[in-house]
Design an enzyme around this catalytic site. Structure first.
Site, PDB file in Angstrom:
ATOM      1  N   ASN A   1       0.871  -1.175   0.000  1.00 39.89           N
ATOM      2  CA  ASN A   1       0.000   0.000   0.000  1.00 39.89           C
ATOM      3  C   ASN A   1       0.909   1.226   0.000  1.00 39.89           C
ATOM      4  O   ASN A   1       1.451   1.596   1.039  1.00 39.89           O
ATOM      5  CB  ASN A   1      -0.887  -0.035   1.262  1.00 39.89           C
ATOM      6  CG  ASN A   1      -1.723   1.221   1.404  1.00 39.89           C
ATOM      7  OD1 ASN A   1      -1.827   2.020   0.477  1.00 39.89           O
ATOM      8  ND2 ASN A   1      -2.326   1.405   2.576  1.00 39.89           N
ATOM      9  N   TRP A   2       1.065   1.798  -1.179  1.00 39.06           N
ATOM     10  CA  TRP A   2       2.004   2.936  -1.285  1.00 39.06           C
ATOM     11  C   TRP A   2       1.420   4.234  -0.729  1.00 39.06           C
ATOM     12  O   TRP A   2       2.111   5.237  -0.642  1.00 39.06           O
ATOM     13  CB  TRP A   2       2.421   3.129  -2.752  1.00 39.06           C
ATOM     14  CG  TRP A   2       3.421   2.110  -3.224  1.00 39.06           C
ATOM     15  CD1 TRP A   2       3.940   1.069  -2.502  1.00 39.06           C
ATOM     16  CD2 TRP A   2       4.043   2.041  -4.520  1.00 39.06           C
ATOM     17  NE1 TRP A   2       4.840   0.353  -3.266  1.00 39.06           N
ATOM     18  CE2 TRP A   2       4.916   0.936  -4.516  1.00 39.06           C
ATOM     19  CE3 TRP A   2       3.941   2.793  -5.690  1.00 39.06           C
ATOM     20  CZ2 TRP A   2       5.687   0.573  -5.622  1.00 39.06           C
ATOM     21  CZ3 TRP A   2       4.697   2.442  -6.791  1.00 39.06           C
ATOM     22  CH2 TRP A   2       5.559   1.343  -6.763  1.00 39.06           C
TER      23      TRP A   2
ATOM     24  N   HIS B   1      -9.632   1.239   4.738  1.00 39.10           N
ATOM     25  CA  HIS B   1      -8.366   1.467   5.440  1.00 39.10           C
ATOM     26  C   HIS B   1      -8.620   2.469   6.576  1.00 39.10           C
ATOM     27  O   HIS B   1      -9.425   3.391   6.422  1.00 39.10           O
ATOM     28  CB  HIS B   1      -7.316   2.003   4.463  1.00 39.10           C
ATOM     29  CG  HIS B   1      -5.948   2.043   5.075  1.00 39.10           C
ATOM     30  ND1 HIS B   1      -5.551   3.060   5.910  1.00 39.10           N
ATOM     31  CD2 HIS B   1      -4.912   1.172   5.017  1.00 39.10           C
ATOM     32  CE1 HIS B   1      -4.319   2.806   6.330  1.00 39.10           C
ATOM     33  NE2 HIS B   1      -3.907   1.664   5.794  1.00 39.10           N
TER      34      HIS B   1
ATOM     35  N   GLU C   1      -7.084   4.953   7.547  1.00 43.25           N
ATOM     36  CA  GLU C   1      -6.894   6.365   7.176  1.00 43.25           C
ATOM     37  C   GLU C   1      -8.132   6.898   6.446  1.00 43.25           C
ATOM     38  O   GLU C   1      -8.483   8.064   6.567  1.00 43.25           O
ATOM     39  CB  GLU C   1      -5.618   6.508   6.327  1.00 43.25           C
ATOM     40  CG  GLU C   1      -4.371   6.374   7.202  1.00 43.25           C
ATOM     41  CD  GLU C   1      -3.153   5.793   6.503  1.00 43.25           C
ATOM     42  OE1 GLU C   1      -3.090   5.791   5.265  1.00 43.25           O
ATOM     43  OE2 GLU C   1      -2.251   5.318   7.227  1.00 43.25           O
TER      44      GLU C   1
ATOM     45  N   GLU D   1      -5.503  -4.478  10.770  1.00 38.13           N
ATOM     46  CA  GLU D   1      -4.493  -3.435  10.929  1.00 38.13           C
ATOM     47  C   GLU D   1      -4.786  -2.636  12.191  1.00 38.13           C
ATOM     48  O   GLU D   1      -5.582  -1.691  12.161  1.00 38.13           O
ATOM     49  CB  GLU D   1      -4.516  -2.494   9.722  1.00 38.13           C
ATOM     50  CG  GLU D   1      -4.148  -3.157   8.420  1.00 38.13           C
ATOM     51  CD  GLU D   1      -3.550  -2.147   7.450  1.00 38.13           C
ATOM     52  OE1 GLU D   1      -2.421  -2.379   7.013  1.00 38.13           O
ATOM     53  OE2 GLU D   1      -4.190  -1.122   7.157  1.00 38.13           O
TER      54      GLU D   1
ATOM     55  N   GLY E   1       2.274   2.790  10.637  1.00 37.35           N
ATOM     56  CA  GLY E   1       3.204   3.887  10.415  1.00 37.35           C
ATOM     57  C   GLY E   1       3.913   4.349  11.678  1.00 37.35           C
ATOM     58  O   GLY E   1       4.576   5.384  11.692  1.00 37.35           O
TER      59      GLY E   1
ATOM     60  N   SER F   1       3.300  -1.638  10.393  1.00 38.06           N
ATOM     61  CA  SER F   1       4.756  -1.655  10.591  1.00 38.06           C
ATOM     62  C   SER F   1       5.405  -3.009  10.286  1.00 38.06           C
ATOM     63  O   SER F   1       6.350  -3.423  10.961  1.00 38.06           O
ATOM     64  CB  SER F   1       5.114  -1.195  12.013  1.00 38.06           C
ATOM     65  OG  SER F   1       4.683   0.140  12.220  1.00 38.06           O
TER      66      SER F   1
ATOM     67  N   GLY G   1       4.925   1.572   4.643  1.00 38.93           N
ATOM     68  CA  GLY G   1       6.262   2.148   4.495  1.00 38.93           C
ATOM     69  C   GLY G   1       7.304   1.217   3.886  1.00 38.93           C
ATOM     70  O   GLY G   1       8.058   1.613   2.985  1.00 38.93           O
TER      71      GLY G   1
HETATM   72  P1  PGA Z   1       2.744   0.658   7.593  1.00 41.20           P
HETATM   73  O1  PGA Z   1       1.282   0.835   6.936  1.00 41.20           O
HETATM   74  O2  PGA Z   1       3.284  -0.652   7.090  1.00 41.20           O
HETATM   75  O3  PGA Z   1       3.535   1.843   7.113  1.00 41.20           O
HETATM   76  O4  PGA Z   1       2.538   0.646   9.074  1.00 41.20           O
HETATM   77  C1  PGA Z   1       0.419  -0.257   6.775  1.00 41.20           C
HETATM   78  C2  PGA Z   1      -0.887   0.208   6.202  1.00 41.20           C
HETATM   79  O5  PGA Z   1      -1.376   1.265   6.615  1.00 41.20           O
HETATM   80  O6  PGA Z   1      -1.475  -0.466   5.338  1.00 41.20           O
END
Ligand code: PGA
Length: 246
Positions: free
Chosen positions: A8-9, A90, A92, A159, A165, A204, A226
């Site tokens: 997931n960029w 997601h 976010e 997640e 992140g 992460s 990331g």
């Molecule tokens: P991360 O993000 O690996 O940077 O923690 C994962 C995601 O939000 O899908």
């Protein structure tokens, strides 16, 4: 079950970054026991598709088929561009765009109708976990996010919001435990039809911790933010999933 590793960029990369990634990716050995998917920002879908041999996914999709929805992109448009996967719900999107679990279920259905596989994300906040409510919160979120959604094709991504992140990964034990809860929930909703649903972990994930996650019985792959921006790092995670699912 075959492993699944999804990059997931988010809102990162550039045309030049796609070129550099693809150049490195093509020199890395192909992995046969893992599905490898890249979800770049929409404007780079075409560039990723033409530059490398990976499956293509979108980071989101509209619940609508077409019409006056400025800024939205339909699942059918994504299919036309070569996407076989779409992340929905997601954290976010839930946090910054106010997406409810009901809206996530509608998106998942739209994605499926267009012939793509939805990757439905769920996860608790740190407050939920500190209060010991994490299992209940995730189970409720999951049930609402798959209400009316058929079990095939479907992927669920766990997640935990506090691990995204932040550099803090859920321990393999925490992740495996929650994946067990998710599996039980899927079993309640779909019965034996749930057996083919892959449940992947995100938050992460890095080459250093991927191995210990993928040996867990209930973890079928990863959604990587990331650490997916650099070809070798993403490949190492895919390689760990490849080994873990043999
Ligand atoms: P991360 O993000 O690996 O940077 O923690 C994962 C995601 O939000 O899908």
């Amino acid at each position: 079950m075959k492993g699944l590793v999804i990059a997931n960029w988010k809102m990162n990369a550039s045309l030049e970054a796609v070129r550099v990634f693809a150049e490195k990716w093509q020199h890395l050995p192909a992995l046969t026991n893992v599905d490898t998917v890249i979800c770049p920002p929409g404007p780079y879908l075409q560039a990723v598709k033409s530059a490398m041999a990976v499956e293509l996914g979108a980071q989101d999709a509209s619940a609508h088929v077409a019409g006056a929805y400025t800024g939205e992109v339909s699942a059918e448009m994504l299919r036309e561009l070569g996407c076989q996967w779409a992340i929905v719900g997601h954290s976010e999107r839930r946090a910054y765009h106010g997406e409810s679990s009901r809206a996530v279920a509608e998106k998942a259905m739209a994605v499926m109708s267009a012939g793509l596989c939805p990757v439905v994300c769920v996860g608790e906040t740190l407050v939920d976990r500190d209060q010991g409510r994490h299992e209940e919160v995730v189970a409720e979120q999951l049930k609402a996010s798959i209400a009316g959604v058929s079990p095939e094709p479907l992927v669920v991504a766990y997640e935990p919001v506090w691990a995204i992140g932040t550099g803090v990964t859920a321990t393999a034990e925490q992740a495996d435990g929650m994946h067990g809860v998710i599996r039980a929930c899927l079993n309640q909703v779909y019965g034996s039809e749930s057996f083919g649903i892959r449940v992947i972990y995100g938050g992460s994930v890095k080459p250093e911790n991927a191995g210990e996650l993928f040996v867990c019985e209930n973890i079928d792959g990863a959604l990587v933010g990331g650490a997916s921006l650099e070809a070798e790092s993403f490949w190492k995670i895919a390689q760990a999933a490849n080994a873990g699912s043999q």
